[in-house]
Motif scaffolding. Structure first.
Motif, mmCIF file in Angstrom:
data_model
loop_
_atom_site.group_PDB
_atom_site.id
_atom_site.type_symbol
_atom_site.label_atom_id
_atom_site.label_comp_id
_atom_site.label_asym_id
_atom_site.label_seq_id
_atom_site.Cartn_x
_atom_site.Cartn_y
_atom_site.Cartn_z
ATOM 1 N N GLY A 46 42.747 53.698 92.697
ATOM 2 C CA GLY A 46 43.645 53.023 93.637
ATOM 3 C C GLY A 46 43.023 52.477 94.887
ATOM 4 N N ALA A 47 41.708 52.581 95.072
ATOM 5 C CA ALA A 47 41.095 52.082 96.313
ATOM 6 C C ALA A 47 41.212 50.564 96.388
ATOM 7 C CB ALA A 47 39.632 52.495 96.380
ATOM 8 N N ASN A 48 41.548 50.042 97.555
ATOM 9 C CA ASN A 48 41.537 48.599 97.752
ATOM 10 C C ASN A 48 40.535 48.164 98.822
ATOM 11 O OD1 ASN A 48 43.063 49.342 100.082
ATOM 12 N ND2 ASN A 48 44.952 49.167 98.884
ATOM 13 N N ILE A 49 39.779 49.097 99.316
ATOM 14 C CA ILE A 49 38.655 48.819 100.210
ATOM 15 C C ILE A 49 37.740 50.033 100.136
ATOM 16 C CG2 ILE A 49 39.599 49.835 102.323
ATOM 17 C CD1 ILE A 49 38.494 47.377 103.836
ATOM 18 N N MET A 50 36.470 49.864 100.496
ATOM 19 C CA MET A 50 35.515 50.963 100.343
ATOM 20 C C MET A 50 34.721 51.166 101.628
ATOM 21 S SD MET A 50 34.757 53.092 97.849
ATOM 22 C CE MET A 50 35.329 52.172 96.429
ATOM 23 N N VAL A 51 34.434 52.435 101.917
ATOM 24 C CA VAL A 51 33.538 52.800 103.014
ATOM 25 C C VAL A 51 32.346 53.541 102.406
ATOM 26 C CG1 VAL A 51 33.238 54.386 104.956
ATOM 27 C CG2 VAL A 51 35.217 52.871 104.876
ATOM 28 N N ALA A 52 31.153 53.122 102.802
ATOM 29 C CA ALA A 52 29.937 53.699 102.219
ATOM 30 C C ALA A 52 29.070 54.288 103.323
ATOM 31 C CB ALA A 52 29.162 52.626 101.450
ATOM 32 N N PRO A 53 29.133 55.608 103.558
ATOM 33 C CA PRO A 53 28.273 56.218 104.582
ATOM 34 C C PRO A 53 26.818 56.294 104.115
ATOM 35 C CG PRO A 53 30.210 57.572 104.091
ATOM 36 C CD PRO A 53 30.093 56.559 103.000
ATOM 37 N N HIS A 54 25.908 55.885 104.968
ATOM 38 C CA HIS A 54 24.468 56.056 104.727
ATOM 39 C C HIS A 54 23.906 56.700 105.993
ATOM 40 C CE1 HIS A 54 25.449 52.995 101.719
ATOM 41 N NE2 HIS A 54 24.362 53.352 101.090
ATOM 42 N N THR A 55 24.343 57.923 106.240
ATOM 43 C CA THR A 55 24.101 58.547 107.539
ATOM 44 C C THR A 55 22.928 59.523 107.555
ATOM 45 O OG1 THR A 55 25.806 60.149 106.939
ATOM 46 C CG2 THR A 55 26.486 58.290 108.294
#
Length: 372
Positions: free
Chosen positions: A287-296
């Motif tokens: 169901g995701a309609n946007i994504m956040v990708a942490p590269h911390t």
């Protein structure tokens, strides 16, 4: 003096390569015997003498020659050859000296190309002329060499690979980046963590900030349909990339704009545990309609993730980087920054729209009071 003419060996070739002489220049030839090796585009052929005599070479090894060309003479005696040499305007052509430029016959070149043999491998043979037999020998040795150990990719990694391939094949992506001062956001995260007992981090606040911008940037949460339209979403369902060492997962914070940051933090904590154990339920990944990708990870300040098929953009956040800036009075002050990245499907999102979202999210993080 009898000329040795090169016969027509292959009607498709206008020239051949004289690979090597099998007897030295000036040798005494007793009768019909192999004198030289000539290579056409299809095969190597030996050229035989037509009778006895003293050999006088005109075309050196590694040189091109053509059908009908006289490549050598046979003299009745050494004296007759010496007399010819003394009177000849052009001395006989010697074989290519050591260190001369590498010569590769057409047939050898074609065979090398078909087997993926590199120029460096051919040069590694240490020959001035490379024939098909040399290439065949290289191919045989490569085939008999022990193969490198192989490791089968896991089913999950193959699935990730399929998604990445599909994204790279179908999504014409562009990217933009913003530098964000996160000093206040880190302070808010610390306070929320102390007050609620949840682990509130910068990625948590980013998820919240992105979700809050759903209404202002609906294309960022839309899906491109096959007929060239976009299907907008009613709510912000923010996926987050997560890898706990057992493959990449993308669990979803559903309706993230309606959740408090500490609630989002609790969800992420649970997601990490499930990513480690591999125990996600299907609904948590859908169901995701946007994504956040942490590269911390410390030292990782910039990342360019893929846009997941069916979505139009993904935001990345790098690790915090301490930098010194001058304040209004010219006094150096330490600031903490992250680089925020936005990769977007350029069929749907234009650069101006992308930068507008980045500016809004940057503003949310630099003045984060509304993210609690």
């Amino acid at each position: 003096m009898i000329g040795i003419e090169l016969p027509t060996l292959n009607t498709n070739d206008s020239s051949y390569t004289l690979v090597e002489w099998l007897v030295p220049d000036g040798s005494s030839i007793e009768g019909e015997e192999p004198l030289a090796v000539v290579e056409t585009s299809k095969a190597s052929e030996e050229i035989e003498s037509t009778g006895p005599g003293i050999l006088h070479v005109l075309v050196g090894g590694g040189q091109d020659c053509r059908p009908g060309q006289t490549i050598a003479y046979l003299f009745e005696s050494a004296e007759a050859r010496d007399s010819y040499r003394a009177s000849a305007a052009t001395p006989a052509t010697a074989s290519a000296p050591p260190g001369a430029e590498l010569s590769i016959t057409n047939a050898a070149r074609a065979l090398a190309d078909s087997h993926g043999v590199s120029e460096a491998e051919l040069r590694g043979l240490g020959r001035t002329v490379v024939r098909t037999a040399d290439v065949e020998d290289l191919v045989r040795r490569a085939a008999s060499a022990p193969s490198s150990p192989q490791r089968q990719l896991s089913k999950r990694q193959r699935t990730v690979g399929a998604v990445v391939t599909e994204s790279m094949r179908t999504v014409p992506a562009a990217a933009a980046y913003a530098k964000v001062d996160v000093g206040q956001a880190e302070e808010l995260a610390r306070q929320l963590s102390e007050r609620t007992g949840s682990f509130v981090s910068l990625p948590v606040l980013l998820i919240k900030a992105v979700a809050r911008r759903h209404a202002a940037h609906p294309l960022m949460f839309a899906a491109l349909t096959d007929d060239g339209a976009v299907r907008e979403s009613q709510r912000a369902h923010v996926g987050v990339t997560m890898d706990a060492g057992r493959g990449l997962y993308t669990p979803v914070v559903h309706d993230a704009a309606e959740l408090s940051s500490d609630r989002i933090a609790d969800l992420l904590t649970g997601f990490r545990s499930k990513a480690f154990r591999g125990t996600f339920q299907a609904a948590e990944l859908a169901g995701a309609n946007i994504m956040v990708a942490p590269h911390t990870t410390e030292g990782m300040v910039l990342a360019t993730p893929i846009v997941f098929p069916g979505q139009t953009c993904v935001l990345s956040i790098g690790a915090v980087d301490d930098q010194v800036r001058l304040d209004a009075q010219g006094t150096p002050r330490s600031h903490r920054f992250v680089h925020l990245g936005l990769v977007y499907d350029h069929r749907v999102v234009n650069g101006r729209d992308a930068m507008a979202l980045l500016e809004d999210v940057k503003a949310e993080l630099e003045a984060p009071a509304a993210l609690s």
